[in-house]
Design a protein around this motif. Structure first.
Motif, mmCIF file in Angstrom:
data_model
loop_
_atom_site.group_PDB
_atom_site.id
_atom_site.type_symbol
_atom_site.label_atom_id
_atom_site.label_comp_id
_atom_site.label_asym_id
_atom_site.label_seq_id
_atom_site.Cartn_x
_atom_site.Cartn_y
_atom_site.Cartn_z
ATOM 1 N N ARG A 66 0.982 -1.143 0.118
ATOM 2 C CA ARG A 66 -0.018 0.014 -0.095
ATOM 3 C C ARG A 66 0.570 1.203 0.149
ATOM 4 O O ARG A 66 0.728 1.709 -0.494
ATOM 5 C CB ARG A 66 -0.643 0.056 1.309
ATOM 6 C CG ARG A 66 -1.801 1.155 1.210
ATOM 7 C CD ARG A 66 -2.744 1.230 0.087
ATOM 8 N NE ARG A 66 -2.613 2.196 -0.387
ATOM 9 C CZ ARG A 66 -3.129 1.712 -1.952
ATOM 10 N NH1 ARG A 66 -4.186 0.728 -2.149
ATOM 11 N NH2 ARG A 66 -3.217 2.349 -3.369
ATOM 12 N N ARG A 67 2.146 1.005 0.649
ATOM 13 C CA ARG A 67 2.989 2.013 1.460
ATOM 14 C C ARG A 67 3.181 2.498 -0.463
ATOM 15 O O ARG A 67 3.249 3.925 -0.975
ATOM 16 C CB ARG A 67 4.308 2.431 1.925
ATOM 17 C CG ARG A 67 2.908 2.739 3.473
ATOM 18 C CD ARG A 67 4.363 2.464 4.435
ATOM 19 N NE ARG A 67 5.115 1.546 4.549
ATOM 20 C CZ ARG A 67 4.703 0.248 6.008
ATOM 21 N NH1 ARG A 67 3.496 0.226 6.390
ATOM 22 N NH2 ARG A 67 5.564 -0.677 5.903
ATOM 23 N N ASP A 70 1.160 3.493 -3.015
ATOM 24 C CA ASP A 70 0.889 5.219 -2.591
ATOM 25 C C ASP A 70 1.985 6.471 -2.764
ATOM 26 O O ASP A 70 1.501 7.296 -4.024
ATOM 27 C CB ASP A 70 0.786 6.040 -1.913
ATOM 28 C CG ASP A 70 -0.596 5.389 -0.626
ATOM 29 O OD1 ASP A 70 -1.222 5.193 -1.433
ATOM 30 O OD2 ASP A 70 -1.036 4.545 1.091
ATOM 31 N N LYS A 74 2.093 9.711 -5.908
ATOM 32 C CA LYS A 74 2.303 10.491 -5.660
ATOM 33 C C LYS A 74 2.770 11.046 -6.521
ATOM 34 O O LYS A 74 3.225 12.187 -7.012
ATOM 35 C CB LYS A 74 2.799 10.910 -4.466
ATOM 36 C CG LYS A 74 2.976 12.479 -3.544
ATOM 37 C CD LYS A 74 3.587 12.188 -2.353
ATOM 38 C CE LYS A 74 4.102 11.324 -2.295
ATOM 39 N NZ LYS A 74 5.459 11.274 -0.747
ATOM 40 N N LYS A 91 -7.265 -0.613 -5.925
ATOM 41 C CA LYS A 91 -7.140 0.284 -4.253
ATOM 42 C C LYS A 91 -8.645 -0.074 -3.563
ATOM 43 O O LYS A 91 -9.994 0.173 -4.237
ATOM 44 C CB LYS A 91 -7.417 1.787 -4.483
ATOM 45 C CG LYS A 91 -7.323 2.259 -2.963
ATOM 46 C CD LYS A 91 -6.066 4.299 -3.240
ATOM 47 C CE LYS A 91 -6.520 4.200 -1.728
ATOM 48 N NZ LYS A 91 -5.528 5.438 -2.232
#
Length: 91
Positions: A66-67, A70, A74, A91
């Motif tokens: 997930r990180r 993300d 970004k 997601k």
């Protein structure tokens, strides 16, 4: 063992940015490796419902993936969309 070095090299070659077996650091290759391990642990936990140690490691892997996703959202949304489409996760 479920994850041999040949399987890892194949994952890195298919999903890495450089399309080389040595591309182990790109987010795309790491996400593909985490996804493979998550699928394996999910199947394991369907059979062994009381294996809480594996459940904890599964949750850690999901958080790491997930990180990384993300981070890709970004920095480069197109890379994010392509890896989501390739791996069939969302997601």
């Amino acid at each position: 063992m479920y994850l041999t070095s040949e399987k890892k090299a194949e994952l890195f070659k298919n999903h890495g940015r450089l399309k080389a077996e040595t591309d182990t650091g790109s987010p795309e290759s790491q996400i593909s490796l985490f996804t493979y391990r998550i699928k394996h642990l999910t199947e394991h936990l369907k059979i062994n419902k009381k294996d809480h140690a594996s459940r904890l490691s599964l949750m850690k892997l999901v958080g790491k993936r997930r990180r990384l996703l993300d981070y890709l959202i970004k920095n480069d949304i197109e890379r994010y969309r392509s890896i989501i489409a390739e791996l069939g996760i969302r997601k």
